[in-house]
Design a protein around this motif. Structure first.
Motif, short mmCIF file in Angstrom:
data_model
loop_
_atom_site.label_atom_id
_atom_site.label_comp_id
_atom_site.label_asym_id
_atom_site.label_seq_id
_atom_site.Cartn_x
_atom_site.Cartn_y
_atom_site.Cartn_z
N LEU A 143 1.09 -1.12 0.03
CA LEU A 143 0.12 0.04 0.03
C LEU A 143 0.84 1.43 -0.07
CD1 LEU A 143 -2.71 -1.08 2.62
CD2 LEU A 143 -2.74 -1.29 0.09
N LEU A 169 -3.98 -5.33 10.78
CA LEU A 169 -3.54 -3.67 11.01
C LEU A 169 -4.40 -3.45 12.16
CD1 LEU A 169 -3.30 -2.43 7.30
CD2 LEU A 169 -1.83 -1.93 9.36
N GLN A 193 -14.76 0.49 2.39
CA GLN A 193 -15.38 0.71 1.17
C GLN A 193 -15.07 -0.67 0.38
OE1 GLN A 193 -12.79 4.12 -0.28
NE2 GLN A 193 -15.03 4.83 -0.96
N TRP A 215 -7.21 -9.90 2.12
CA TRP A 215 -7.51 -8.55 2.32
C TRP A 215 -7.96 -8.53 4.03
CZ3 TRP A 215 -6.40 -4.11 0.61
CH2 TRP A 215 -7.01 -2.81 1.20
N ILE A 218 -6.17 0.44 -6.23
CA ILE A 218 -7.27 -0.20 -5.15
C ILE A 218 -8.64 0.72 -5.30
CG2 ILE A 218 -7.84 -0.74 -2.95
CD1 ILE A 218 -4.80 -1.35 -2.58
N GLN A 219 -8.34 2.07 -5.32
CA GLN A 219 -9.42 2.84 -5.24
C GLN A 219 -10.36 2.65 -6.65
OE1 GLN A 219 -7.88 6.56 -4.53
NE2 GLN A 219 -8.17 6.44 -2.56
N ILE A 228 -12.25 -0.33 -6.42
CA ILE A 228 -13.39 -0.35 -5.63
C ILE A 228 -14.56 0.50 -6.24
CG2 ILE A 228 -14.36 1.13 -3.54
CD1 ILE A 228 -11.31 0.82 -2.22
N LEU A 269 -6.88 4.26 6.63
CA LEU A 269 -6.91 2.85 6.26
C LEU A 269 -8.12 2.17 6.44
CD1 LEU A 269 -3.60 1.78 7.91
CD2 LEU A 269 -4.51 1.44 5.33
N ARG A 299 -6.49 -6.73 7.11
CA ARG A 299 -7.16 -5.92 7.75
C ARG A 299 -7.12 -6.33 9.42
NH1 ARG A 299 -13.63 -4.23 7.31
NH2 ARG A 299 -13.54 -2.41 8.67
N LEU A 329 -10.74 2.74 3.75
CA LEU A 329 -10.37 1.88 2.67
C LEU A 329 -10.98 0.49 2.77
CD1 LEU A 329 -8.55 2.51 0.04
CD2 LEU A 329 -6.84 1.11 1.16
N PHE A 330 -10.87 0.13 3.89
CA PHE A 330 -11.21 -1.11 4.18
C PHE A 330 -12.66 -1.52 4.16
CE2 PHE A 330 -7.04 -1.94 6.44
CZ PHE A 330 -6.74 -3.18 5.62
N PHE A 386 -3.76 -1.28 15.76
CA PHE A 386 -4.39 -0.17 16.13
C PHE A 386 -5.31 -0.31 17.38
CE2 PHE A 386 -4.48 1.03 11.39
CZ PHE A 386 -3.85 2.22 11.49
#
Lengths: 108, 108
Positions: free
Chosen positions: A23, A95, B101, A88, A32-33, A36, B95, A92, B98-99, A99
Motif C-alpha cells: 500500500l 492492522l 469501502q 485482504w 485499489i480505489q 473499489i 485505512l 485488515r 479503504l477497508f 490499532f
DNA sequence: TTAATTTATCGTAATATTGCAATCTAACAA
DNA sequence: TTGTTAGATTGCAATATTACGATAAATTAA
C-alpha cells in the motif's frame, strides 16, 4: 545495503510489513480505489486514469498481486483484477490488531 | 528512476501511502510493538531487543517520526518515544475507510 | 573539568524501487 | 493467415532504502 534483514523478525511482523509495503505507493492506492469504484474489476481503464505508462502500471499490479491483496483472472481478451477477499481480510485484521492495541495502551 | 511521481496523485492518496510506507518494514513494526508493550515509551531498550545496530534503529525511528506516527521527547539523558495519537488516529481512519469501502463494494 | 551514556548524523556500500520505451505473448477478429 | 488488442516482461537509468561503523552532540555523573 537496501536488503531488509527479514529473517530477524517473526512471520507476523514480516507479513504485516509486506501488506503495508504493497500500500506504500500512491499509484497502488489509486489502483485499489479504482477497483473499489468500478465494483467489478476490469482494469483496462487504468491506463486512462493513471498518469503512468502501461508498463509501470503493470508493475504496480504485479506487486499488489504478489502481496496477495489483489488477484487477476483472464476474462476474454482482457484481465479482470479484483480484491483478494481472504487475504485482504487477513491484512485488515493484522492492522486492526495493531490499532486496537495502541488504543488500549497508548490512547489518551 | 526510483522517484515516485507523487505530484500526480492527490493529497489523500499520498498521505495514505506515506503512512503505509512507515509501516512497511518489519523493524518499524517491531518498534511500534515495543512502544505498545512498554506502554510508556522509553525506547533505549530497542538496541537490546532488535537485531540491528543502534544507528540503523535510529534511522527507523526517524522515519516513523517523519511520517508522524510517533513523536519523541527528551527525557533526562534518554529520549522518550511514543505514539503520536492524533496522527495515528488519522492513519487509522484513512485505512479503515479503504477497508470499509472494499467490504461494501467487493465483499462477497 | 573529565568521563560516561544516550542518541543522532555522516559516509559509504549494496540492494530495491520507480519509471519508461521497446518488445514479447496470448487471444480474438478479419 | 494477418492484423489488432490487452497485458506482461525486459532492459535500462535514476533515485531510494537499508545497514553498518565511525563520529558527533548533548546530557548526566564523578
Amino acid at each position: 545495503m537496501g536488503l531488509t534483514k527479514s529473517f530477524n523478525f517473526d512471520d507476523k511482523q514480516n507479513q504485516l510489513a509486506a501488506y503495508a509495503k504493497a500500500l506504500a505507493h500512491p499509484a497502488r492506492i489509486a489502483i485499489i480505489q479504482q477497483i473499489i469504484t468500478h465494483k467489478t474489476c476490469i482494469v483496462g481503464s487504468l491506463t486512462d486514469v493513471l498518469p503512468l505508462s502501461q508498463s509501470t502500471i503493470s508493475q504496480h499490479l504485479k506487486e499488489l498481486k504478489n502481496s496477495g491483496i489483489i488477484k487477476g483472472e483472464i476474462e476474454g481478451p482482457s484481465i479482470c483484477y479484483c480484491i483478494h477477499n481472504e487475504n485482504w481480510k487477513i491484512a485488515r485484521e493484522m492492522l486492526d490488531n495493531l490499532f486496537v492495541q495502541i488504543d488500549q495502551r497508548c490512547g489518551q
